[in-house]
Design an enzyme around this catalytic site. Sequence first.
Site, PDB file in Angstrom:
ATOM      1  N   HIS A 157      -4.727  -5.912  -7.522  1.00  0.00           N
ATOM      2  CA  HIS A 157      -3.860  -6.513  -6.489  1.00  0.00           C
ATOM      3  C   HIS A 157      -4.465  -6.224  -5.119  1.00  0.00           C
ATOM      4  CE1 HIS A 157      -0.816  -6.304  -9.727  1.00  0.00           C
ATOM      5  NE2 HIS A 157      -0.127  -7.203  -9.053  1.00  0.00           N
ATOM      6  N   LYS A 161      -0.873  -3.223  -1.673  1.00  0.00           N
ATOM      7  CA  LYS A 161       0.211  -3.047  -2.640  1.00  0.00           C
ATOM      8  C   LYS A 161       0.551  -1.558  -2.762  1.00  0.00           C
ATOM      9  CE  LYS A 161       1.799  -4.141  -7.314  1.00  0.00           C
ATOM     10  NZ  LYS A 161       3.183  -4.396  -6.916  1.00  0.00           N
TER      11      LYS A 161
HETATM   12  N1  LIG Z   1       9.013 -10.143  -8.661  1.00  0.00           N
HETATM   13  C1  LIG Z   1       7.903 -10.802  -8.345  1.00  0.00           C
HETATM   14  O1  LIG Z   1       7.606 -11.876  -8.893  1.00  0.00           O
HETATM   15  C2  LIG Z   1       6.991 -10.251  -7.311  1.00  0.00           C
HETATM   16  C3  LIG Z   1       7.252  -9.029  -6.771  1.00  0.00           C
HETATM   17  N2  LIG Z   1       6.512  -8.577  -5.742  1.00  0.00           N
HETATM   18  C4  LIG Z   1       6.952  -7.327  -5.154  1.00  0.00           C
HETATM   19  O2  LIG Z   1       7.608  -7.604  -3.912  1.00  0.00           O
HETATM   20  C5  LIG Z   1       7.470  -6.495  -3.042  1.00  0.00           C
HETATM   21  C6  LIG Z   1       6.959  -6.972  -1.692  1.00  0.00           C
HETATM   22  O3  LIG Z   1       5.659  -7.472  -1.828  1.00  0.00           O
HETATM   23  P1  LIG Z   1       4.887  -8.119  -0.580  1.00  0.00           P
HETATM   24  O4  LIG Z   1       5.726  -9.137   0.080  1.00  0.00           O
HETATM   25  O5  LIG Z   1       3.548  -8.465  -1.059  1.00  0.00           O
HETATM   26  O6  LIG Z   1       4.807  -6.835   0.386  1.00  0.00           O
HETATM   27  P2  LIG Z   1       4.629  -6.841   1.974  1.00  0.00           P
HETATM   28  O7  LIG Z   1       4.231  -5.464   2.340  1.00  0.00           O
HETATM   29  O8  LIG Z   1       3.785  -7.971   2.395  1.00  0.00           O
HETATM   30  O9  LIG Z   1       6.111  -7.134   2.511  1.00  0.00           O
HETATM   31  C7  LIG Z   1       7.167  -6.241   2.425  1.00  0.00           C
HETATM   32  C8  LIG Z   1       7.960  -6.315   3.712  1.00  0.00           C
HETATM   33  O10 LIG Z   1       9.155  -5.557   3.593  1.00  0.00           O
HETATM   34  C9  LIG Z   1       9.289  -4.775   4.792  1.00  0.00           C
HETATM   35  N3  LIG Z   1      10.148  -3.606   4.559  1.00  0.00           N
HETATM   36  C10 LIG Z   1       9.797  -2.305   4.367  1.00  0.00           C
HETATM   37  N4  LIG Z   1      10.910  -1.550   4.221  1.00  0.00           N
HETATM   38  C11 LIG Z   1      11.977  -2.381   4.329  1.00  0.00           C
HETATM   39  C12 LIG Z   1      13.383  -2.203   4.268  1.00  0.00           C
HETATM   40  N5  LIG Z   1      13.933  -0.998   4.094  1.00  0.00           N
HETATM   41  N6  LIG Z   1      14.183  -3.288   4.402  1.00  0.00           N
HETATM   42  C13 LIG Z   1      13.648  -4.492   4.602  1.00  0.00           C
HETATM   43  N7  LIG Z   1      12.313  -4.727   4.689  1.00  0.00           N
HETATM   44  C14 LIG Z   1      11.496  -3.681   4.543  1.00  0.00           C
HETATM   45  C15 LIG Z   1       7.850  -4.412   5.130  1.00  0.00           C
HETATM   46  O11 LIG Z   1       7.721  -3.950   6.455  1.00  0.00           O
HETATM   47  P3  LIG Z   1       6.491  -2.935   6.813  1.00  0.00           P
HETATM   48  O12 LIG Z   1       5.252  -3.684   6.476  1.00  0.00           O
HETATM   49  O13 LIG Z   1       6.671  -2.688   8.279  1.00  0.00           O
HETATM   50  O14 LIG Z   1       6.708  -1.721   5.967  1.00  0.00           O
HETATM   51  C16 LIG Z   1       7.176  -5.775   4.924  1.00  0.00           C
HETATM   52  O15 LIG Z   1       7.362  -6.633   6.019  1.00  0.00           O
HETATM   53  C17 LIG Z   1       6.579  -5.497  -3.789  1.00  0.00           C
HETATM   54  O16 LIG Z   1       7.383  -4.561  -4.456  1.00  0.00           O
HETATM   55  C18 LIG Z   1       5.858  -6.370  -4.807  1.00  0.00           C
HETATM   56  O17 LIG Z   1       5.423  -5.677  -5.941  1.00  0.00           O
HETATM   57  C19 LIG Z   1       5.473  -9.280  -5.238  1.00  0.00           C
HETATM   58  C20 LIG Z   1       5.129 -10.479  -5.774  1.00  0.00           C
HETATM   59  C21 LIG Z   1       5.854 -11.060  -6.859  1.00  0.00           C
HETATM   60  O1  LIG Z   2       2.714  -6.926  -5.306  1.00  0.00           O
HETATM   61  C1  LIG Z   2       2.350  -8.014  -5.831  1.00  0.00           C
HETATM   62  O2  LIG Z   2       1.583  -8.803  -5.279  1.00  0.00           O
HETATM   63  C2  LIG Z   2       2.885  -8.316  -7.155  1.00  0.00           C
HETATM   64  N1  LIG Z   2       3.811  -7.558  -7.644  1.00  0.00           N
HETATM   65  C3  LIG Z   2       4.476  -7.726  -8.881  1.00  0.00           C
HETATM   66  C4  LIG Z   2       4.230  -6.539  -9.778  1.00  0.00           C
HETATM   67  O3  LIG Z   2       4.168  -5.407  -9.273  1.00  0.00           O
HETATM   68  O4  LIG Z   2       4.126  -6.711 -10.997  1.00  0.00           O
HETATM   69  C5  LIG Z   2       4.169  -9.047  -9.532  1.00  0.00           C
HETATM   70  C6  LIG Z   2       2.753  -9.513  -9.341  1.00  0.00           C
HETATM   71  O5  LIG Z   2       1.889  -8.668 -10.029  1.00  0.00           O
HETATM   72  C7  LIG Z   2       2.417  -9.542  -7.853  1.00  0.00           C
END
Ligand SMILES: NC(=O)C1=CN([C@@H]2O[C@H](COP(=O)(O)OP(=O)(O)OC[C@H]3O[C@@H](n4cnc5c(N)ncnc54)[C@H](OP(=O)(O)O)[C@@H]3O)[C@@H](O)[C@H]2O)C=CC1
Ligand SMILES: O=C(O)C1=N[C@H](C(=O)O)C[C@H](O)C1
Length: 276
Positions: A157, A161
């Site tokens: 990833h 991440k």
């Molecule tokens: N279920 C699915 O299909 C998928 C799940 N994911 C998951 O989604 C999550 C986010 O991924 P991604 O968008 O890539 O991560 P990013 O780091 O790009 O985005 C996360 C955002 O959340 C903010 N944040 C941190 N703490 C808080 C809080 N307490 N309340 C609200 N916002 C907050 C971060 O701010 P800051 O950067 O300032 O900390 C950042 O802007 C991960 O856990 C990932 O594994 C991702 C892809 C697919």
């Molecule tokens: O953080 C990501 O990007 C992703 N998170 C999810 C995970 O932790 O499984 C889903 C996917 O792998 C993308």
Amino acid sequence: MVNGLPGNMSSEVLNVVLQRELPVVPYSLTAENQKEFSYHSKVSNQPITLLRPSQRASEIEKILQDYPRLIAVDYTHPDAVNSNALFYQKYGIPFVMGTTGGDREQLIQSTVQSNVYAVIAPNMGKQIVALQTMLNKMAQSFPGVFQNYRLQVTESHQQTKADTSGTAKEMIQSFVKMGAHFEYDKDLRMIRNPVEQQQELSIPPEYINGHAFHTYRLTSPDKSVQIAFQHNVLGRNIYAQGTVDAVVFLWNKIQQKASQKLYNMMDVLTEQISNN
Ligand SMILES: NC(=O)C1=CN([C@@H]2O[C@H](COP(=O)(O)OP(=O)(O)OC[C@H]3O[C@@H](n4cnc5c(N)ncnc54)[C@H](OP(=O)(O)O)[C@@H]3O)[C@@H](O)[C@H]2O)C=CC1
Ligand SMILES: O=C(O)C1=N[C@H](C(=O)O)C[C@H](O)C1
């Protein structure tokens, strides 16, 4: 209400919500240290006000008065999963939890106790969810089929991440149910180094900051048999599309006053396929 702006997944989900012409609540939960006060999407003129954890309790009641039927989508941080879920539960806000990590048992337990409608899944990509479903069924039908096989998992990833892949953790559980031997410290390889990602996995440069490559390899005790499963994703659109499907699914469940409140993406997929 798309929470986690200006993060990668929440921005992608917001784009899909706008493309599908669904209404958007102009507020988003963000991190305490966020410097911006609003988020401007490229596809909409409407700014979205960013609410820090210290501000949200004082704002949410007014937001709920203005948007009483809102559904929250959470793509934030593994450290925020449980506290954000407790926040939705406290205010009776239905939610789609895409964020991985945190204490998953507690997440499920508090959601069940709260009686709030929710879809929770570490992977919202429907084609990947279909593979997960197949492996679950395989584990039920053939519980010891990989007895004494060794499972080795590689997941790559973007460098930012924060946690181990939540999808990989769930898939590993299925293989372990089928008898495979797996040790996190020896059998899991997490790749976060962009040079390795480009050289070893041939990930195109434009996807170094947004990809998810997973390989699960099972090897027999005498090494004469290898079976591998793989899902490789460039970008994030597949998850955003599934997330918005989950929101629509949850909306329908709320309208139907369904007695079941907690769902996963397998439920969303199963219902979509049976309706088509
Ligand atoms: N279920 C699915 O299909 C998928 C799940 N994911 C998951 O989604 C999550 C986010 O991924 P991604 O968008 O890539 O991560 P990013 O780091 O790009 O985005 C996360 C955002 O959340 C903010 N944040 C941190 N703490 C808080 C809080 N307490 N309340 C609200 N916002 C907050 C971060 O701010 P800051 O950067 O300032 O900390 C950042 O802007 C991960 O856990 C990932 O594994 C991702 C892809 C697919
Ligand atoms: O953080 C990501 O990007 C992703 N998170 C999810 C995970 O932790 O499984 C889903 C996917 O792998 C993308």
